[in-house]
Design a protein around this motif. Structure first.
Motif, PDB file in Angstrom:
ATOM      1  N   GLY A 111      -0.310   8.451  55.425  1.00  0.00           N
ATOM      2  CA  GLY A 111       0.832   8.894  56.214  1.00  0.00           C
ATOM      3  C   GLY A 111       1.677   9.834  55.378  1.00  0.00           C
ATOM      4  N   GLN A 120       5.286   0.960  58.213  1.00  0.00           N
ATOM      5  CA  GLN A 120       3.888   1.259  58.495  1.00  0.00           C
ATOM      6  C   GLN A 120       3.112   0.012  58.928  1.00  0.00           C
ATOM      7  N   ARG A 172       8.049  10.164  63.284  1.00  0.00           N
ATOM      8  CA  ARG A 172       6.769  10.288  62.590  1.00  0.00           C
ATOM      9  C   ARG A 172       5.874  11.303  63.288  1.00  0.00           C
ATOM     10  N   ASN A 175       6.770  14.501  62.155  1.00  0.00           N
ATOM     11  CA  ASN A 175       6.729  14.584  60.691  1.00  0.00           C
ATOM     12  C   ASN A 175       8.118  14.854  60.107  1.00  0.00           C
TER      13      ASN A 175
END
Length: 238
Positions: A111, A120, A172, A175
């Motif tokens: 990641g 995560q 996420r 990003n």
């Protein structure tokens, strides 16, 4: 037994990393082989881990040097590096990420987005499950086997609610670093301020020293100017 083996392996990897980094630093801090890249290579055979920016500092005024300290966390064990020198630009890029995950891998998949530690593993039924609090809010609870895992991420525990996790997923996908719905994570967040007082006391002392040094330079400069002025004035009076 497996946990002990993994711990010894992690400790060995961190020791090798520190020695290798010190060798590179002896050649000068301009090297672009960043310590976190060395960590990534050292952990390439470990399928699941997090690398957290545990601490950071700057030293020196005229010729400053910058350092990071990382916490490496696996589902079973954890370990921390020593102070590792990093370039100024890399330090500045990560200056707002104290206590956050900079590098992560889960089940062999890396990641890249910066996030609060532990996120995560949320949503994975191997590590925990969703529960409801007495107000009807849904939050993530790690299983007993991994309860220690939460505290190893930094010595604190804050429930991860489903709304928090949904927000994290949106960030996420783009990003973009996620600092929490209330900006409670990272260098300016309440969690780091509560759990990393040494960082803030060092930063405050360094700022005081910088201001004192600047003030001394100004006073010396003014003093030299006055002396020069008196000399010129005395010469005119003769």
């Amino acid at each position: 037994m497996a946990s002990l083996f993994l711990f010894k392996k992690l400790a060995k990897l961190l020791a090798v990393l520190i020695i290798a980094t010190l060798f590179v630093q002896g050649c000068g801090p301009k090297s672009r082989d960043l310590p976190i890249n060395k960590i990534k290579r050292a952990l390439q055979k470990i399928p699941t881990y997090s690398v957290i920016l545990e601490d950071m500092k700057g030293e020196g005024n005229f010729f400053p040097h910058y350092f990071h300290k990382y916490r490496v966390v696996t589902p079973e064990e954890t370990g921390s590096t020593d102070w590792l020198e990093v370039p100024k630009d890399y330090y500045k890029i990560n200056e707002t990420f104290l206590g956050m995950t900079l590098l992560a891998k889960k089940d062999g998949k890396e990641g890249s987005s910066v996030s609060p530690p532990g996120y995560q593993f949320v949503g994975d039924s191997r590590y925990g499950k969703w529960r409801e609090d007495n107000r009807g809010g849904s939050f993530w609870e790690f299983y007993g086997k991994y309860a220690l895992f939460s505290s190893l991420l930094g010595g604190w525990y804050r429930p991860i609610y489903r709304d928090d996790y949904r927000s994290y997923q949106r960030y996420r996908t783009r990003n973009v670093p996620y600092f929490g719905r209330n900006k409670e994570y990272g260098t300016s967040g309440s969690i780091a301020r509560q759990n990393k007082p040494n960082f803030y006391s060092r930063r405050l002392n360094r700022e005081r020293m910088r201001k004192a040094s600047f003030s001394d330079r100004v006073k010396r400069k003014i003093g030299r100017s006055k002396t020069s002025f008196r000399s010129r004035t005395g010469g005119l009076g003769k």
